[in-house]
Design a protein around this motif. Structure first.
Motif, PDB file in Angstrom:
ATOM      1  N   THR A  82       1.880 -14.048  26.810  1.00  0.00           N
ATOM      2  CA  THR A  82       1.913 -15.154  27.756  1.00  0.00           C
ATOM      3  C   THR A  82       3.358 -15.562  28.048  1.00  0.00           C
ATOM      4  OG1 THR A  82       1.759 -16.766  25.967  1.00  0.00           O
ATOM      5  CG2 THR A  82      -0.304 -16.039  26.963  1.00  0.00           C
ATOM      6  N   THR A 134      -5.146  -5.008  24.951  1.00  0.00           N
ATOM      7  CA  THR A 134      -3.990  -5.235  24.080  1.00  0.00           C
ATOM      8  C   THR A 134      -3.854  -6.739  23.883  1.00  0.00           C
ATOM      9  OG1 THR A 134      -2.410  -5.433  25.907  1.00  0.00           O
ATOM     10  CG2 THR A 134      -2.776  -3.218  25.008  1.00  0.00           C
ATOM     11  N   THR A 190       0.661  -6.514  28.266  1.00  0.00           N
ATOM     12  CA  THR A 190      -0.720  -6.975  28.394  1.00  0.00           C
ATOM     13  C   THR A 190      -1.473  -5.998  29.289  1.00  0.00           C
ATOM     14  OG1 THR A 190       0.022  -9.264  28.217  1.00  0.00           O
ATOM     15  CG2 THR A 190      -2.205  -8.887  29.057  1.00  0.00           C
ATOM     16  N   VAL A 234      -0.739  -8.462  34.249  1.00  0.00           N
ATOM     17  CA  VAL A 234      -1.548  -7.518  33.479  1.00  0.00           C
ATOM     18  C   VAL A 234      -1.479  -6.141  34.133  1.00  0.00           C
ATOM     19  CG1 VAL A 234      -3.861  -7.040  32.558  1.00  0.00           C
ATOM     20  CG2 VAL A 234      -3.112  -9.416  32.885  1.00  0.00           C
ATOM     21  N   TYR A 238      -9.518  -7.487  27.932  1.00  0.00           N
ATOM     22  CA  TYR A 238      -8.156  -7.143  27.557  1.00  0.00           C
ATOM     23  C   TYR A 238      -8.203  -6.058  26.492  1.00  0.00           C
ATOM     24  CZ  TYR A 238      -6.650 -11.330  30.027  1.00  0.00           C
ATOM     25  OH  TYR A 238      -6.411 -12.273  30.991  1.00  0.00           O
ATOM     26  N   LEU A 279      -0.802 -14.858  33.925  1.00  0.00           N
ATOM     27  CA  LEU A 279      -0.476 -13.574  33.298  1.00  0.00           C
ATOM     28  C   LEU A 279      -0.131 -12.499  34.319  1.00  0.00           C
ATOM     29  CD1 LEU A 279      -3.322 -13.301  30.630  1.00  0.00           C
ATOM     30  CD2 LEU A 279      -0.930 -13.942  30.218  1.00  0.00           C
ATOM     31  N   ILE A 306      -2.452 -10.398  24.288  1.00  0.00           N
ATOM     32  CA  ILE A 306      -1.934 -11.025  25.509  1.00  0.00           C
ATOM     33  C   ILE A 306      -0.518 -11.536  25.277  1.00  0.00           C
ATOM     34  CG2 ILE A 306      -2.253 -12.956  27.105  1.00  0.00           C
ATOM     35  CD1 ILE A 306      -5.274 -12.707  26.560  1.00  0.00           C
TER      36      ILE A 306
END
Length: 348
Positions: free
Chosen positions: A114, A110, A90, A15, A108, A13, A112
């Motif tokens: 991917t 929000t 994200t 982020v 997290y 991810l 995710i």
């Protein structure tokens, strides 16, 4: 223009982190995520023009800062941005319990976004030489099967080099057998020492025992790592360094780049350990592609991780007289310094 031959892609991810410290100013839009740090680790050792052989696909929302995107473009990688016009990026919240960068909590904030293997279709990233995944064991086999099927359809039947970082939350005893099974399809399995101990239901104190770490890593080797059983377990052990465990070599411990004497405070250059393990694995991949040695690759990983330790977020890239610098340092010079310190011959 001919598309570059891609060396490495992380499918982790990206982020945007909000970081909170007690009684300090809030930090926002700090680039993070396993994919971002693994990509950093690889990029450190892929200087221009080889930087274009680094593949990077990021899945962003409608709020991804333009300045951030411009900074990522400055890395000169083969960057592909998948943008959602109706969703946020994200985002995560990282809260430190004190100002020592020690105890912390992450969540997290929000949904995710991917990067799915299918997103690589019709891109040069589909034929990369190496991939990094951070996944629970139940998902890595499915994802890898999907990737290999897409590659066959695209006329790239050869198998890439696969590094699997088990998702930390999945490192529980109930997932041990699934993890042993999943290790059969990857070339490198790399938990950290605490995650490895947790998989086997052992206490964190067992994770500080080097002999015990080696023993648990050998359990994976005995079960089988890699399609041909010749894969490697690399356990990242924080301030204790890392250990490379493979069938054809004795367990090899590599010290961290920044060391502190027992009982002393941590090295002054260490600011935040977030992302150092991911950066280790991106650098490890390039080291292995360059040298074919799992121990040499560990040296690359150690040096790559050191650049993630020196600040909150990403290191700064700049131009030096003899090429680019990261945090004012020459990456290959740091690699030479480290290799000499652990008794390996200077780079040829």
């Amino acid at each position: 223009m001919e598309e570059p031959s891609i060396s490495f892609v992380s499918l982790g991810l990206v982020v945007l982190d909000e970081i909170r410290f007690p009684n300090q100013e809030l930090l926002t839009d700090v680039l993070g995520g396993s994919g971002a740090y693994a990509t950093l680790g690889a990029r450190l050792f892929l200087r221009p023009p080889l930087s274009h052989t680094l593949g990077w696909m990021i899945h962003t929302g409608n709020d991804f800062p333009k300045l951030m995107e411009d900074r990522l473009k400055s890395w000169d990688a083969t960057l592909i941005v998948e943008r959602e016009s109706d969703k946020p990026s994200t985002r995560g919240l990282l809260e430190y319990k004190d100002t020592s960068f020690g105890p912390k909590h992450f969540k997290y904030t929000t949904p995710i976004l991917t990067v799915h293997d299918s997103n690589l279709k019709n891109t040069p990233l589909l034929t990369s030489k190496a991939y990094h995944y951070l996944e629970p064991p139940q998902d890595i086999q499915t994802r890898l099967a999907s990737l290999l099927a897409l590659r066959r359809e695209a006329g790239a039947p050869e198998r890439p080099f696969i590094i699997w970082e088990p998702a930390p939350y999945s490192c529980q005893p109930e997932n041990l057998q699934a993890s042993l099974d999943a290790a059969h399809v990857v070339d490198v399995l790399s938990p950290n020492h605490l995650e490895l101990a947790a998989l086997f239901g052992e206490s964190p104190s067992a994770a500080l025992d080097k002999a015990r770490i080696e023993s648990l890593a050998r359990r994976f080797l005995k079960s089988g790592v890699g399609p041909d059983g010749k894969g490697t377990v690399v356990v990242r052990a924080g301030e204790h360094g890392s250990v490379v465990v493979a069938r054809d070599i004795p367990p090899t411990w590599l010290p961290p780049f920044y060391t502190s004497a027992p009982g002393r405070e941590q090295h002054s250059k260490i600011v935040d350990a977030t992302g150092a393990g991911n950066a280790f694995l991106g650098a490890y991949a390039i080291g292995y592609l360059h040298t074919g040695s799992v121990v040499e690759a560990g040296c690359y990983g150690t040096v790559g991780g050191s650049f993630a330790l020196e600040q909150v977020g990403m290191p700064e890239k700049s131009d030096g007289e003899d090429g680019e610098l990261w945090n004012g340092a020459d990456v290959l010079g740091r690699l030479r310094e480290y290799r000499e310190s652990v008794g390996l011959a200077a780079l040829g």
